[in-house]
Write a protein that holds these residues in place. Structure first.
Motif, PDB file in Angstrom:
ATOM      1  N   LYS A 124       0.832  -1.205   0.000  1.00 50.13           N
ATOM      2  CA  LYS A 124       0.000   0.000   0.000  1.00 50.13           C
ATOM      3  C   LYS A 124       0.874   1.265   0.000  1.00 50.13           C
ATOM      4  O   LYS A 124       0.615   2.207  -0.755  1.00 50.13           O
ATOM      5  CB  LYS A 124      -0.924  -0.004   1.212  1.00 50.13           C
ATOM      6  CG  LYS A 124      -1.861   1.173   1.260  1.00 50.13           C
ATOM      7  CD  LYS A 124      -2.770   1.110   2.485  1.00 50.13           C
ATOM      8  CE  LYS A 124      -3.634   2.352   2.539  1.00 50.13           C
ATOM      9  NZ  LYS A 124      -4.344   2.492   3.794  1.00 50.13           N
ATOM     10  N   MET A 125       1.920   1.273   0.833  1.00 51.49           N
ATOM     11  CA  MET A 125       2.791   2.450   0.898  1.00 51.49           C
ATOM     12  C   MET A 125       3.552   2.653  -0.410  1.00 51.49           C
ATOM     13  O   MET A 125       3.706   3.783  -0.875  1.00 51.49           O
ATOM     14  CB  MET A 125       3.755   2.328   2.079  1.00 51.49           C
ATOM     15  CG  MET A 125       3.084   2.543   3.422  1.00 51.49           C
ATOM     16  SD  MET A 125       4.255   2.420   4.796  1.00 51.49           S
ATOM     17  CE  MET A 125       3.959   0.740   5.329  1.00 51.49           C
ATOM     18  N   LEU A 126       4.018   1.584  -1.021  1.00 48.97           N
ATOM     19  CA  LEU A 126       4.776   1.702  -2.265  1.00 48.97           C
ATOM     20  C   LEU A 126       3.916   2.185  -3.431  1.00 48.97           C
ATOM     21  O   LEU A 126       4.424   2.774  -4.377  1.00 48.97           O
ATOM     22  CB  LEU A 126       5.438   0.370  -2.619  1.00 48.97           C
ATOM     23  CG  LEU A 126       6.529  -0.101  -1.667  1.00 48.97           C
ATOM     24  CD1 LEU A 126       7.073  -1.450  -2.113  1.00 48.97           C
ATOM     25  CD2 LEU A 126       7.645   0.924  -1.539  1.00 48.97           C
ATOM     26  N   ALA A 133       7.048   9.828  -0.119  1.00 44.97           N
ATOM     27  CA  ALA A 133       6.775   8.917   1.003  1.00 44.97           C
ATOM     28  C   ALA A 133       6.990   7.468   0.568  1.00 44.97           C
ATOM     29  O   ALA A 133       7.594   6.679   1.300  1.00 44.97           O
ATOM     30  CB  ALA A 133       5.353   9.122   1.520  1.00 44.97           C
ATOM     31  N   ALA A 134       6.522   7.141  -0.628  1.00 45.66           N
ATOM     32  CA  ALA A 134       6.727   5.785  -1.155  1.00 45.66           C
ATOM     33  C   ALA A 134       8.225   5.487  -1.289  1.00 45.66           C
ATOM     34  O   ALA A 134       8.677   4.383  -0.971  1.00 45.66           O
ATOM     35  CB  ALA A 134       6.039   5.635  -2.504  1.00 45.66           C
ATOM     36  N   GLY A 135       8.992   6.477  -1.723  1.00 46.01           N
ATOM     37  CA  GLY A 135      10.440   6.311  -1.855  1.00 46.01           C
ATOM     38  C   GLY A 135      11.114   6.072  -0.513  1.00 46.01           C
ATOM     39  O   GLY A 135      12.044   5.266  -0.409  1.00 46.01           O
ATOM     40  N   ILE A 147      10.867  -8.010   6.572  1.00 49.14           N
ATOM     41  CA  ILE A 147      10.229  -6.701   6.566  1.00 49.14           C
ATOM     42  C   ILE A 147       9.614  -6.413   7.930  1.00 49.14           C
ATOM     43  O   ILE A 147       8.872  -7.220   8.478  1.00 49.14           O
ATOM     44  CB  ILE A 147       9.134  -6.612   5.477  1.00 49.14           C
ATOM     45  CG1 ILE A 147       9.707  -6.946   4.094  1.00 49.14           C
ATOM     46  CG2 ILE A 147       8.469  -5.242   5.485  1.00 49.14           C
ATOM     47  CD1 ILE A 147      10.834  -6.059   3.630  1.00 49.14           C
ATOM     48  N   ASP A 148       9.944  -5.240   8.451  1.00 52.16           N
ATOM     49  CA  ASP A 148       9.414  -4.752   9.730  1.00 52.16           C
ATOM     50  C   ASP A 148       8.431  -3.633   9.399  1.00 52.16           C
ATOM     51  O   ASP A 148       8.842  -2.542   8.992  1.00 52.16           O
ATOM     52  CB  ASP A 148      10.561  -4.251  10.599  1.00 52.16           C
ATOM     53  CG  ASP A 148      10.091  -3.525  11.838  1.00 52.16           C
ATOM     54  OD1 ASP A 148       9.089  -3.950  12.440  1.00 52.16           O
ATOM     55  OD2 ASP A 148      10.724  -2.522  12.207  1.00 52.16           O
ATOM     56  N   ILE A 149       7.146  -3.915   9.560  1.00 54.62           N
ATOM     57  CA  ILE A 149       6.119  -2.949   9.181  1.00 54.62           C
ATOM     58  C   ILE A 149       6.287  -1.634   9.924  1.00 54.62           C
ATOM     59  O   ILE A 149       6.199  -0.556   9.326  1.00 54.62           O
ATOM     60  CB  ILE A 149       4.703  -3.527   9.401  1.00 54.62           C
ATOM     61  CG1 ILE A 149       4.477  -4.737   8.495  1.00 54.62           C
ATOM     62  CG2 ILE A 149       3.632  -2.464   9.132  1.00 54.62           C
ATOM     63  CD1 ILE A 149       3.202  -5.520   8.784  1.00 54.62           C
ATOM     64  N   ALA A 150       6.550  -1.687  11.224  1.00 58.74           N
ATOM     65  CA  ALA A 150       6.700  -0.453  12.009  1.00 58.74           C
ATOM     66  C   ALA A 150       7.860   0.388  11.488  1.00 58.74           C
ATOM     67  O   ALA A 150       7.756   1.615  11.386  1.00 58.74           O
ATOM     68  CB  ALA A 150       6.891  -0.781  13.486  1.00 58.74           C
ATOM     69  N   ALA A 155       9.593   5.342   8.361  1.00 61.80           N
ATOM     70  CA  ALA A 155      10.253   5.985   7.224  1.00 61.80           C
ATOM     71  C   ALA A 155       9.236   6.657   6.302  1.00 61.80           C
ATOM     72  O   ALA A 155       9.437   7.786   5.852  1.00 61.80           O
ATOM     73  CB  ALA A 155      11.065   4.940   6.438  1.00 61.80           C
ATOM     74  N   TYR A 156       8.153   5.990   6.051  1.00 58.32           N
ATOM     75  CA  TYR A 156       7.095   6.488   5.189  1.00 58.32           C
ATOM     76  C   TYR A 156       6.526   7.804   5.720  1.00 58.32           C
ATOM     77  O   TYR A 156       6.309   8.744   4.964  1.00 58.32           O
ATOM     78  CB  TYR A 156       6.014   5.408   5.083  1.00 58.32           C
ATOM     79  CG  TYR A 156       4.760   5.801   4.369  1.00 58.32           C
ATOM     80  CD1 TYR A 156       4.700   5.794   2.986  1.00 58.32           C
ATOM     81  CD2 TYR A 156       3.621   6.140   5.076  1.00 58.32           C
ATOM     82  CE1 TYR A 156       3.537   6.134   2.315  1.00 58.32           C
ATOM     83  CE2 TYR A 156       2.435   6.465   4.421  1.00 58.32           C
ATOM     84  CZ  TYR A 156       2.413   6.465   3.030  1.00 58.32           C
ATOM     85  OH  TYR A 156       1.247   6.792   2.396  1.00 58.32           O
TER      86      TYR A 156
END
Length: 162
Positions: A124-126, A133-135, A147-150, A155-156
């Motif tokens: 979703k973020m990408l 923000a995606a970058g 992958i650590d969602i938090a 970063a997002y």
């Protein structure tokens, strides 16, 4: 039956691998095991030739073809994960017994098959229209193994330096 069914080439472990994979995800099952007939000169009677299985609703065939064609990263499977708990569970169980962790959510299982364990939140973020923000999310992911969602969310949401 599906019009297209991926066939995975194993070196004698097709039934073992199919049983392992179907234990991981809902809507999965072993559908059929086809064994060698007694008069096949290239195998022993009763050896598993193919295993038809369904993994998360998608049909597959596991073929015991021998050692000639091992898996490479050129073909891999991506698992869409609901949350961090699912990411954590799949990340650990898929490498048990001889697999290996890789970068950016990638891993190899004990059979050499490559998987990417992807939290839905990352996808979703990408895809966000805010490309900066995606970058930032992408850059954070590039530094991770599992992958650590938090961490991705931090970063997002980070405010760009001015």
């Amino acid at each position: 039956m599906s019009k297209i069914t991926p066939c995975l080439w194993f070196n004698g472990q097709a039934e073992e691998a199919a049983n392992f994979y179907v234990s991981l995800l809902p809507h999965s099952r072993v559908d059929r095991v086809v064994r060698s007939p007694a008069d096949n000169p290239s195998t022993r009677a009763g050896d598993v030739l193919t295993v038809e299985f369904t993994l998360a609703g998608q049909p597959y065939i596991g073929l015991n073809g021998g050692p000639q064609f091992p898996f490479t990263e050129a073909v891999s499977f991506s698992i869409d994960c609901e949350d961090q708990a699912e990411v954590d569970r799949l990340w650990e169980v898929l490498v048990q017994g001889g697999g290996s962790h890789g970068p950016c959510g990638w891993l190899k299982d004990r059979y050499g098959l490559s998987w990417q364990i992807v939290p839905r939140a990352l996808t979703k973020m990408l895809r966000d229209a805010d490309r900066e923000a995606a970058g930032r999310a992408m850059q954070a992911m590039m530094k991770m193994g599992k992958i650590d969602i938090a961490g991705i969310e931090r970063a997002y949401k980070a405010k760009p330096a001015v």
